[in-house]
Design a protein around this motif. Structure first.
Motif, PDB file in Angstrom:
ATOM      1  N   ARG A 123       0.803  -1.221   0.000  1.00 49.08           N
ATOM      2  CA  ARG A 123       0.000   0.000   0.000  1.00 49.08           C
ATOM      3  C   ARG A 123       0.838   1.273   0.000  1.00 49.08           C
ATOM      4  O   ARG A 123       0.448   2.276  -0.592  1.00 49.08           O
ATOM      5  CB  ARG A 123      -0.928   0.008   1.218  1.00 49.08           C
ATOM      6  CG  ARG A 123      -2.059  -1.003   1.124  1.00 49.08           C
ATOM      7  CD  ARG A 123      -2.978  -0.905   2.333  1.00 49.08           C
ATOM      8  NE  ARG A 123      -4.116  -1.800   2.197  1.00 49.08           N
ATOM      9  CZ  ARG A 123      -5.255  -1.478   1.599  1.00 49.08           C
ATOM     10  NH1 ARG A 123      -5.398  -0.271   1.086  1.00 49.08           N
ATOM     11  NH2 ARG A 123      -6.242  -2.346   1.512  1.00 49.08           N
ATOM     12  N   MET A 124       1.986   1.247   0.648  1.00 46.42           N
ATOM     13  CA  MET A 124       2.772   2.472   0.796  1.00 46.42           C
ATOM     14  C   MET A 124       3.328   2.987  -0.534  1.00 46.42           C
ATOM     15  O   MET A 124       3.651   4.161  -0.653  1.00 46.42           O
ATOM     16  CB  MET A 124       3.911   2.257   1.800  1.00 46.42           C
ATOM     17  CG  MET A 124       4.933   1.223   1.390  1.00 46.42           C
ATOM     18  SD  MET A 124       6.197   0.986   2.674  1.00 46.42           S
ATOM     19  CE  MET A 124       6.938   2.610   2.689  1.00 46.42           C
ATOM     20  N   VAL A 125       3.416   2.108  -1.533  1.00 48.02           N
ATOM     21  CA  VAL A 125       3.945   2.545  -2.829  1.00 48.02           C
ATOM     22  C   VAL A 125       2.830   2.875  -3.814  1.00 48.02           C
ATOM     23  O   VAL A 125       3.106   3.312  -4.937  1.00 48.02           O
ATOM     24  CB  VAL A 125       4.891   1.479  -3.429  1.00 48.02           C
ATOM     25  CG1 VAL A 125       6.030   1.173  -2.480  1.00 48.02           C
ATOM     26  CG2 VAL A 125       4.135   0.205  -3.794  1.00 48.02           C
ATOM     27  N   ARG A 126       1.577   2.675  -3.409  1.00 47.73           N
ATOM     28  CA  ARG A 126       0.472   2.912  -4.344  1.00 47.73           C
ATOM     29  C   ARG A 126       0.340   4.370  -4.784  1.00 47.73           C
ATOM     30  O   ARG A 126       0.044   4.618  -5.962  1.00 47.73           O
ATOM     31  CB  ARG A 126      -0.846   2.409  -3.743  1.00 47.73           C
ATOM     32  CG  ARG A 126      -0.922   0.898  -3.696  1.00 47.73           C
ATOM     33  CD  ARG A 126      -2.268   0.416  -3.188  1.00 47.73           C
ATOM     34  NE  ARG A 126      -2.300  -1.042  -3.100  1.00 47.73           N
ATOM     35  CZ  ARG A 126      -3.332  -1.734  -2.653  1.00 47.73           C
ATOM     36  NH1 ARG A 126      -4.435  -1.098  -2.259  1.00 47.73           N
ATOM     37  NH2 ARG A 126      -3.289  -3.058  -2.600  1.00 47.73           N
ATOM     38  N   PRO A 127       0.522   5.357  -3.893  1.00 41.69           N
ATOM     39  CA  PRO A 127       0.436   6.747  -4.375  1.00 41.69           C
ATOM     40  C   PRO A 127       1.443   7.048  -5.488  1.00 41.69           C
ATOM     41  O   PRO A 127       1.096   7.695  -6.485  1.00 41.69           O
ATOM     42  CB  PRO A 127       0.716   7.570  -3.116  1.00 41.69           C
ATOM     43  CG  PRO A 127       0.264   6.699  -1.995  1.00 41.69           C
ATOM     44  CD  PRO A 127       0.630   5.305  -2.423  1.00 41.69           C
ATOM     45  N   LEU A 128       2.678   6.585  -5.326  1.00 45.16           N
ATOM     46  CA  LEU A 128       3.686   6.793  -6.359  1.00 45.16           C
ATOM     47  C   LEU A 128       3.315   6.039  -7.627  1.00 45.16           C
ATOM     48  O   LEU A 128       3.414   6.576  -8.735  1.00 45.16           O
ATOM     49  CB  LEU A 128       5.062   6.339  -5.862  1.00 45.16           C
ATOM     50  CG  LEU A 128       6.210   6.447  -6.882  1.00 45.16           C
ATOM     51  CD1 LEU A 128       6.410   7.891  -7.323  1.00 45.16           C
ATOM     52  CD2 LEU A 128       7.495   5.875  -6.290  1.00 45.16           C
ATOM     53  N   TRP A 129       2.858   4.792  -7.456  1.00 45.64           N
ATOM     54  CA  TRP A 129       2.421   3.999  -8.609  1.00 45.64           C
ATOM     55  C   TRP A 129       1.291   4.709  -9.347  1.00 45.64           C
ATOM     56  O   TRP A 129       1.291   4.789 -10.580  1.00 45.64           O
ATOM     57  CB  TRP A 129       1.943   2.630  -8.132  1.00 45.64           C
ATOM     58  CG  TRP A 129       1.194   1.862  -9.190  1.00 45.64           C
ATOM     59  CD1 TRP A 129       1.713   1.078 -10.174  1.00 45.64           C
ATOM     60  CD2 TRP A 129      -0.236   1.820  -9.377  1.00 45.64           C
ATOM     61  NE1 TRP A 129       0.708   0.555 -10.952  1.00 45.64           N
ATOM     62  CE2 TRP A 129      -0.494   0.989 -10.487  1.00 45.64           C
ATOM     63  CE3 TRP A 129      -1.311   2.399  -8.700  1.00 45.64           C
ATOM     64  CZ2 TRP A 129      -1.783   0.731 -10.935  1.00 45.64           C
ATOM     65  CZ3 TRP A 129      -2.592   2.151  -9.148  1.00 45.64           C
ATOM     66  CH2 TRP A 129      -2.825   1.321 -10.249  1.00 45.64           C
ATOM     67  N   GLY A 130       0.327   5.262  -8.599  1.00 40.00           N
ATOM     68  CA  GLY A 130      -0.796   5.944  -9.223  1.00 40.00           C
ATOM     69  C   GLY A 130      -0.360   7.165 -10.001  1.00 40.00           C
ATOM     70  O   GLY A 130      -0.805   7.392 -11.133  1.00 40.00           O
ATOM     71  N   MET A 131       0.525   7.970  -9.410  1.00 37.68           N
ATOM     72  CA  MET A 131       1.000   9.173 -10.082  1.00 37.68           C
ATOM     73  C   MET A 131       1.750   8.830 -11.366  1.00 37.68           C
ATOM     74  O   MET A 131       1.516   9.442 -12.414  1.00 37.68           O
ATOM     75  CB  MET A 131       1.913   9.972  -9.145  1.00 37.68           C
ATOM     76  CG  MET A 131       2.431  11.277  -9.740  1.00 37.68           C
ATOM     77  SD  MET A 131       3.505  12.169  -8.606  1.00 37.68           S
ATOM     78  CE  MET A 131       4.918  11.050  -8.562  1.00 37.68           C
ATOM     79  N   LEU A 132       2.621   7.829 -11.292  1.00 38.76           N
ATOM     80  CA  LEU A 132       3.392   7.442 -12.475  1.00 38.76           C
ATOM     81  C   LEU A 132       2.487   6.838 -13.547  1.00 38.76           C
ATOM     82  O   LEU A 132       2.707   7.050 -14.748  1.00 38.76           O
ATOM     83  CB  LEU A 132       4.494   6.451 -12.082  1.00 38.76           C
ATOM     84  CG  LEU A 132       5.608   7.016 -11.188  1.00 38.76           C
ATOM     85  CD1 LEU A 132       6.566   5.911 -10.775  1.00 38.76           C
ATOM     86  CD2 LEU A 132       6.355   8.139 -11.902  1.00 38.76           C
TER      87      LEU A 132
END
Length: 300
Positions: free
Chosen positions: A9-18
């Motif tokens: 979950r902690m990497v999802r914001p970065l994944w979403g933005m990219l």
């Protein structure tokens, strides 16, 4: 970037933005075309840049995607589109609440590739093709399949999927697994005596577009299926197979077809005709083309 969010979950914001940034070239490219066809949201369960694509926009839907967690995005996606293509009437009823320009176009089958075998397969095989995520439907009728195998000793079960199922009741040696690959799926279906498609009577199942059922039919294979949603609509067109509800109907339907070559042949021929006349690329591609032309203001 991948279609679905990463497990962590902690990497999802970065994944979403990219993931959204990676879609920017597609948004810009849409302005070079007359129509933008959206087949899903750009970022899983979110509406992001879709409203920035070139209009007119057409949404293509072949599953009950509003049932997903965070499925509220579906209404917004349908609302910003100028038209919606739905794979069956159940989907059309739902999306018709959000968009008045609805066209029903079933999932098409390449009936030139999926066609009856030139030679008759001597071995009797009950066949199922699909992804391992749908094994739950197969396990739902496992006891019925076991009884059929007990009653008809020379019959075997064939599963074509991305990985092997784990049966608790099917005897060893009575089931075979073929790992799915483009070069084996057609022959794997052609060698079946009967194709099966069990599903539950749920909202999600009613949204299915019966693709595996149509693949069997295109190959001239009679079917035994759960008469739910589009499965029932196809069964009602002609005698392409049998609908089964409950263990006893599954057993009786499969045994009837396995023990009668003439019934299998008659239903298989009808199944092939229905697939060609109603669900082939040759029939449905012009309907899709006309729908897109109408959306672009160039059709009628």
């Amino acid at each position: 970037m991948g279609v679905y969010p990463p497990p962590l979950r902690m990497v999802r914001p970065l994944w979403g933005m990219l993931s959204v940034m990676a879609r920017v070239p597609d948004v810009l490219r849409s302005y070079a075309y007359d129509v933008t066809l959206l087949q899903r949201e750009m970022l899983s369960t979110f509406v992001t840049l879709e409203s920035l694509t070139h209009q007119p926009r057409v949404l293509d839907v072949d599953d009950a995607i509003w049932l997903h967690r965070r499925g509220g995005y579906t209404k917004q996606l349908a609302t910003i589109c100028d038209a919606v293509i739905c794979g069956n009437s159940f989907l059309a009823d739902q999306f018709g609440q959000w968009n008045k320009k609805i066209t029903i176009i079933p999932t098409a089958v390449d009936t030139d590739r999926f066609r009856p075998a030139l030679s008759v397969q001597k071995e009797l095989l009950i066949g199922w093709i699909g992804t391992s995520s749908n094994f739950k439907y197969l396990y739902m009728i496992e006891s019925a399949l076991r009884e059929v195998l007990d009653r008809v000793p020379h019959v075997r079960l064939r599963i074509i999927a991305d990985k092997a199922p784990v049966f608790e009741q099917i005897p060893l040696g009575r089931a075979e697994f073929l790992r799915w690959a483009p070069e084996i799926e057609i022959k794997g279906i052609q060698e079946m005596a009967v194709g099966i498609m069990p599903i539950d009577d749920s909202m999600w199942a009613r949204g299915k577009c019966s693709y595996k059922m149509l693949l069997y039919m295109a190959c001239g294979i009679p079917v035994v299926v759960s008469p739910v949603g589009m499965n029932k609509e196809i069964l009602d067109i002609d005698k392409v197979g049998l609908g089964a509800v409950g263990e006893r109907e599954w057993v009786d339907s499969l045994v009837l077809l396995l023990e009668s070559e003439s019934i299998r042949r008659e239903m298989g021929q009808s199944a092939r005709c229905v697939a060609v006349e109603h669900f082939s690329i040759q029939v449905l591609a012009p309907k899709l083309a006309n729908t897109l032309l109408v959306a672009a203001g160039r059709g009628r």
